[in-house]
Each structure stands twice: as structure tokens, then as C-alpha cells.
Design an enzyme around this catalytic site. Structure first.
Site, PDB file in Angstrom:
ATOM      1  N   ASN A 243       0.816  -1.212   0.000  1.00  0.00           N
ATOM      2  CA  ASN A 243       0.000   0.000   0.000  1.00  0.00           C
ATOM      3  C   ASN A 243       0.852   1.264   0.000  1.00  0.00           C
ATOM      4  O   ASN A 243       0.350   2.367   0.208  1.00  0.00           O
ATOM      5  CB  ASN A 243      -0.948   0.007   1.206  1.00  0.00           C
ATOM      6  CG  ASN A 243      -0.205   0.004   2.537  1.00  0.00           C
ATOM      7  OD1 ASN A 243       1.024  -0.040   2.576  1.00  0.00           O
ATOM      8  ND2 ASN A 243      -0.945   0.047   3.637  1.00  0.00           N
TER       9      ASN A 243
ATOM     10  N   HIS B 291       3.331   1.951   2.126  1.00  0.00           N
ATOM     11  CA  HIS B 291       3.789   2.419   3.436  1.00  0.00           C
ATOM     12  C   HIS B 291       5.289   2.220   3.613  1.00  0.00           C
ATOM     13  O   HIS B 291       5.927   1.443   2.924  1.00  0.00           O
ATOM     14  CB  HIS B 291       2.995   1.762   4.573  1.00  0.00           C
ATOM     15  CG  HIS B 291       3.264   0.295   4.795  1.00  0.00           C
ATOM     16  ND1 HIS B 291       2.422  -0.508   5.518  1.00  0.00           N
ATOM     17  CD2 HIS B 291       4.283  -0.532   4.409  1.00  0.00           C
ATOM     18  CE1 HIS B 291       2.906  -1.739   5.580  1.00  0.00           C
ATOM     19  NE2 HIS B 291       4.026  -1.774   4.910  1.00  0.00           N
TER      20      HIS B 291
ATOM     21  N   GLU C 149       1.251   4.554   7.616  1.00  0.00           N
ATOM     22  CA  GLU C 149       0.217   4.106   6.700  1.00  0.00           C
ATOM     23  C   GLU C 149      -0.341   5.246   5.848  1.00  0.00           C
ATOM     24  O   GLU C 149      -0.328   6.414   6.264  1.00  0.00           O
ATOM     25  CB  GLU C 149      -0.932   3.475   7.496  1.00  0.00           C
ATOM     26  CG  GLU C 149      -0.517   2.273   8.342  1.00  0.00           C
ATOM     27  CD  GLU C 149      -0.273   1.014   7.523  1.00  0.00           C
ATOM     28  OE1 GLU C 149       0.556   1.054   6.598  1.00  0.00           O
ATOM     29  OE2 GLU C 149      -0.917   0.000   7.806  1.00  0.00           O
TER      30      GLU C 149
END
Length: 239
Positions: free
Chosen positions: A136, A138, A143
Site C-alpha cells: 500500500n 507504506h 500508513e
């Protein structure tokens, strides 16, 4: 400098990354290195251990920092970042307890963030931060979101991160993590970013746009002055 290097495959990437670590330590025997965990750096660490032994590299003054940790799991249970580093770095190299700066994982609060931050500062800051790129986008457990925390903090995990391979052995749903923040990472003198693994094509494409966006925390590395990015050739074809 943002040096993107295409490697023939994961094995070549891991050899090159391990050589990078060895060279840094030989040039600075009291280096402080921050280490990510997970599948991407695993082979790098195995080669690193082999080369330390083969070359008899002096590591007794080197400090290692755990980048992040899952919150709520017993520290040495399977799947924790602690158990990963103990198994792949600490025990094979016979490190002393004081050579690993390590987050606790249970009953923690912001005092744990300050403890780790202070220990890093006592060693003069990070000489190198070794990172992987999450599916994602990160970095550590920073995050994606509308805003990002600059300093060490307890983070709420993205739904994709909660399905991380390392957590498959956990006996309950892990919703939080503790991690160095993006400012902590950017304060490192040097960053070594490893990009390998399935399912990361979209994250790699966004990262390589060189556009800073909180939806891709790794993009903030474009603000750093000294990044070496090693990419598995299967994920990257420069045009």
C-alpha cells in the site's frame, strides 16, 4: 541523490544490499543501522550474516534499530518484528543486548516512542535506514492517509497491512503498530530502499512518479538527499 538501480532478480538485489551494509560498517565501525523486517529484506540479512563471518567484519560497536513492531502481540511470539530480527540478525551474529534498540509490543504508550527516540539520539542518529516498500506504499508502519505523523508514534494499521504475511501466525487481529515516523526516517544520513515481492506493481508505479503524496508514504523519500533504491527487475523497466 536518488539512485535507482535495477537488479536482475531478488537474489542479485539481496547480494547488492548486503554488500552495501558491509561497506558502510567497514567505513564506520560504530554505525547505527535501522532495519525493516519481512520477506523483502530476509535474503539480504542472510547474505549479510554470511559476509560478516567470511570477511570477519568487526560489528561489536554497531547498533541496530528495529524500525517498527506490531502492538498487542507478546514480543517473542511468531510473527513479531522482534522474533524476525532475533532469528535472522541478533542470534546469528551473537549480538549483545545493548546492540539492538527495540520497541516493546505490549502495554505501551507514547513513552515508548520517546524511549526509542532518545536511544537513537544518544548514538548520534541513524547512519542508514533500510526499508522495504509496502503493497500500500507504506514505510515501516507509516500508513497511507490524509495526513502523516512525522515522529515515532503508535499507528492505526491499514486494512491491507492487517493482512500482512507476518501476521498470519498471530492468534488475534492486530490493529495497531508502533513505528519510527517519516521525519525520523528522513533524518537518517542515508536510506537504502529495497523493492521486491508480488503485488507491489501499483505502489512501485506511484513511487517512481517522484511526486510526494500522503497516499504513498514512501514517496516522501524523494525529499531525502541520499537514497539508494534497489529494484527487482521484474517490477521495474526503465524507459
Amino acid at each position: 541523490m536518488h539512485d535507482i538501480q535495477q537488479c536482475d532478480d531478488y537474489d542479485a538485489l539481496s547480494h547488492r544490499a548486503s554488500d552495501h551494509l558491509i561497506t558502510l560498517i567497514e567505513n564506520k565501525p560504530d554505525a547505527t543501522l535501522c532495519l525493516a523486517t519481512g520477506a523483502t529484506p530476509l535474503l539480504t540479512y542472510r547474505y549479510f550474516v554470511e559476509k560478516v563471518r567470511q570477511r570477519r567484519t568487526d560489528i561489536k560497536h554497531v547498533s541496530f534499530v528495529k524500525l517498527d513492531e506490531w502492538v498487542g502481540l507478546p514480543l517473542l511470539s511468531p510473527g513479531t518484528c522482534e522474533s524476525f530480527l532475533q532469528h535472522n540478525i541478533v542470534q546469528p551474529l551473537g549480538l549483545r543486548d545493548d546492540q539492538l534498540i527495540s520497541f516493546q509490543s505490549e502495554n505501551i504508550d507514547e513513552k515508548e516512542c520517546k524511549r526509542i527516540t532518545d536511544l537513537i539520539a544518544q548514538r548520534g542518529g541513524l547512519d542508514l535506514c533500510l526499508l522495504g516498500l509496502g503493497k500500500n506504499g507504506h514505510l515501516g508502519l507509516n500508513e497511507p492517509g490524509g495526513s502523516l505523523e512525522p515522529f515515532c508514534h503508535i499507528s492505526h494499521l491499514d486494512a491491507q497491512t492487517r493482512r500482512h504475511e507476518m501476521l498470519k501466525t498471530a492468534n488475534h487481529d492486530v490493529k495497531s503498530g508502533i513505528t519510527l515516523g517519516l521525519k525520523d526516517i528522513l533524518n537518517a544520513k542515508e536510506v537504502l530502499l529495497l523493492i521486491a515481492g508480488e503485488g507491489k506493481e501499483a505502489a512501485v508505479a506511484h513511487y517512481l512518479k517522484a511526486s510526494v503524496n500522503t497516499a504513498i508514504p514512501a514517496s516522501f523519500l524523494w525529499l531525502h538527499n541520499h537514497v539508494t533504491c534497489l529494484v527487482d527487475g521484474s517490477l521495474y523497466s526503465p524507459t
